[in-house]
Design an enzyme around this catalytic site. Structure first.
Site, PDB file in Angstrom:
ATOM      1  CD  GLN A   1      85.694  76.413 -40.270  1.00 45.45           C
ATOM      2  OE1 GLN A   1      85.420  77.000 -39.220  1.00 45.45           O
ATOM      3  NE2 GLN A   1      86.654  76.809 -41.069  1.00 45.45           N
ATOM      4  N   GLY A   2      83.976  71.765 -39.911  1.00 47.14           N
ATOM      5  CA  GLY A   2      84.750  70.770 -39.165  1.00 47.14           C
ATOM      6  C   GLY A   2      86.210  70.777 -39.578  1.00 47.14           C
ATOM      7  CE1 TYR A   3      87.354  73.284 -43.270  1.00 52.64           C
ATOM      8  CE2 TYR A   3      88.781  75.180 -43.005  1.00 52.64           C
ATOM      9  CZ  TYR A   3      87.931  74.430 -43.777  1.00 52.64           C
ATOM     10  OH  TYR A   3      87.654  74.833 -45.049  1.00 52.64           O
ATOM     11  CB  SER A   4      89.671  73.166 -34.832  1.00 53.10           C
ATOM     12  OG  SER A   4      89.796  74.413 -35.445  1.00 53.10           O
TER      13      SER A   4
ATOM     14  CB  SER B   1      80.990  77.986 -34.427  1.00 55.23           C
ATOM     15  OG  SER B   1      82.178  78.404 -33.856  1.00 55.23           O
TER      16      SER B   1
ATOM     17  CB  SER C   1      95.811  82.589 -32.550  1.00 56.87           C
ATOM     18  OG  SER C   1      97.102  82.289 -33.043  1.00 56.87           O
TER      19      SER C   1
ATOM     20  CD  GLU D   1      99.629  84.507 -29.876  1.00 59.06           C
ATOM     21  OE1 GLU D   1      98.579  84.085 -30.383  1.00 59.06           O
ATOM     22  OE2 GLU D   1      99.663  85.099 -28.776  1.00 59.06           O
TER      23      GLU D   1
ATOM     24  CD  GLU E   1      81.145  86.960 -48.489  1.00 53.61           C
ATOM     25  OE1 GLU E   1      80.802  88.147 -48.608  1.00 53.61           O
ATOM     26  OE2 GLU E   1      80.765  86.067 -49.256  1.00 53.61           O
TER      27      GLU E   1
END
Ligand SMILES: Cc1cc2nc3c(=O)[nH]c(=O)nc-3n(C[C@H](O)[C@H](O)[C@H](O)COP(=O)(O)OP(=O)(O)OC[C@H]3O[C@@H](n4cnc5c(N)ncnc54)[C@H](O)[C@@H]3O)c2cc1C
Length: 418
Positions: free
Chosen positions: A129-132, A164, A384, A386, A247
């Site tokens: 997954q390439g988001y951040s 990841s 997160s 928060e 899920e």
């Protein structure tokens, strides 16, 4: 909330138990009982066994190669696999099946479904997954990895981070900025990009444990076909947001079981080490016990909704907030119980960085110290604490929204920042 399952649950449960008894070695105690260097091979062959017997991708309909299970059957399957200490798929299947597979099933063209879905099931395509990005984590809408159309191909330039299992993948689903002059959530496109090309470089990040499970991914004139857009060009934000609901029924059923098993291990450690003689340790163990019980009821609430056909909404953020904060506390208690031994950990380290150590893992100091490290990440990934509190406050409790200042184009906002 209805914590009872209908009678047909027992029939399916026996079927799954029969499958597990037939396909797991005699005396099986869970994947944590394997040596670390055996885990990967076991997981690969177990995934193949699941594929052969129609247990892979449990939420997928039969027309796409899934088992076509009802919501109740999916939950029973997940519970029994959790109890047996075996995974529901391979290492990257959280990205391959749960994330991009489900996204393609919901948003993809017929051609994308025909091409990608069988390759995901066969394991030929393994996804990450390439988001951040360094400047876009919680504020994901700020992402700046650019994609420009050049003839029949998208050309991608920029950087992703915390990817990841990116070193194990050959495909990445990547959020890109395709219209910098649109508002920050409006000029984003969801692309499917092959990683096996010179323009994609994966650099592992070393974690505090010394291992590398996530990576930086650099795109330098990387290319993917024009038709590898999921959803609309510049409509990728809606695509990226919908996948977050998948899920959750499964997690609501299995997490309380997983954390109960972990707490039982900790009780055993405290008893054998004599730590239970300390009333403050007993008090903290009792606190953990009540937390796991409350987690069970929270899970049952989500599960009841799921079994009644509703995808859990923003209130599911409470569950994520709850288990991840609890896990930091229980793993701190474990380190306190170990005392000085936690500074010189011995034995088998956890094989995976997510949630608890695997079922069947020896009650070693390395297992708990590794879990202590890993638990720090739980309150960061997938939103997160928060951010979860903001979601619960604004979308569940209806509190006033925090000021966002999201107006203007993405490009203008970059200028305003510098
Ligand atoms: C183990 C792990 C695996 C991951 N895997 C992936 C992956 O595979 N692919 C991927 O794309 N990303 C992945 N991530 C990245 C993850 O999604 C981000 O770390 C997360 O979104 C937080 O972003 P950030 O790290 O940039 O922190 P920031 O967003 O910079 O946040 C820093 C701190 O500020 C707080 N904060 C930020 N905004 C607000 C606000 N509005 N109100 C109150 N507090 C705020 C945050 O809670 C945090 O405490 C992973 C992260 C971890 C830890």
């Amino acid at each position: 909330m209805d914590p009872t399952y209908p009678p047909e649950a027992d029939v399916y449960r026996e079927k799954v138990q029969g499958f597990l008894a037939e396909h797991l070695p005699a005396g099986w105690r869970g994947i944590g009982s394997l040596e670390r260097d055996q885990v990967e091979e076991f997981t690969r062959s177990w995934r193949a066994t699941l594929g052969e017997h129609g247990y892979l991708a449990s939420s997928w309909p039969t027309e796409y190669g899934g088992p076509g299970l009802t919501a109740l059957e999916q939950v029973i399957l997940a519970e029994e696999f959790q109890r047996a200490g075996v995974p529901l798929g391979g290492t990257n299947d959280v990205f391959s099946i749960q994330m991009v597979g489900n996204t393609i099933l919901q948003w993809g063209t017929d051609e994308q479904k025909r091409h990608f879905i069988p390759r995901i099931l066969s394991g030929e395509d393994i996804w990450c997954q390439g988001y951040s990005e360094p400047n876009a984590g919680s504020d994901l809408g700020n992402l700046g990895c650019r994609a420009v159309l050049d003839g029949d191909e998208w050309v991608i330039n920029g950087q992703k981070i915390w990817t990841s299992a990116g070193h194990l993948a050959n495909w990445i689903f990547v959020l890109t900025r395709t219209d910098p002059d649109a508002g920050k959530h409006k000029g984003i496109t969801f692309l499917l990009c092959p990683m096996d090309q010179p323009g994609v470089e994966v650099r592992p990040i070393k974690m505090i444990s010394g291992e590398s499970e996530f990576n930086e991914v650099f795109f330098t004139d990387a290319r993917c076909p024009k038709e590898n857009v999921v959803g609309e060009v510049n409509g990728g934000w809606a695509v990226a947001m919908t996948r977050l609901g998948y899920e959750r029924g499964e997690a609501a059923a299995t997490f309380p079981l997983m954390f109960r098993t972990e707490l039982d291990r900790l009780m055993a450690l405290a008893t054998t080490s004599g730590a239970t003689a300390d009333p403050r340790i007993r008090q903290r163990l009792a606190w953990c016990h009540s937390k796991v019980e409350i987690m069970r009821y929270l899970g049952l609430r989500t599960l009841t909704q799921f079994l009644n056909g509703h995808q859990p909404g923003p209130e599911a953020g409470t569950f994520k907030l709850y288990w991840s904060e609890y896990h930091k506390a229980v793993s701190e208690l474990a380190v306190d119980i170990l005392g000085a031994e936690a500074m010189t950990p011995r034995g088998r380290w956890p094989a995976s960085s997510f949630q608890t150590d695997d079922p069947g893992a020896p009650n070693d100091s390395a297992s708990w110290v590794g879990t202590f490290f890993n638990a720090r990440a739980g309150t960061i990934y997938a939103g997160s604490s928060e951010i979860q509190r903001n979601i619960v406050g604004e979308m569940v409790l209806g509190l006033p929204k925090e000021p966002r200042g999201d107006g203007g184009s993405w490009r203008d906002r970059q200028g305003a920042r510098s």
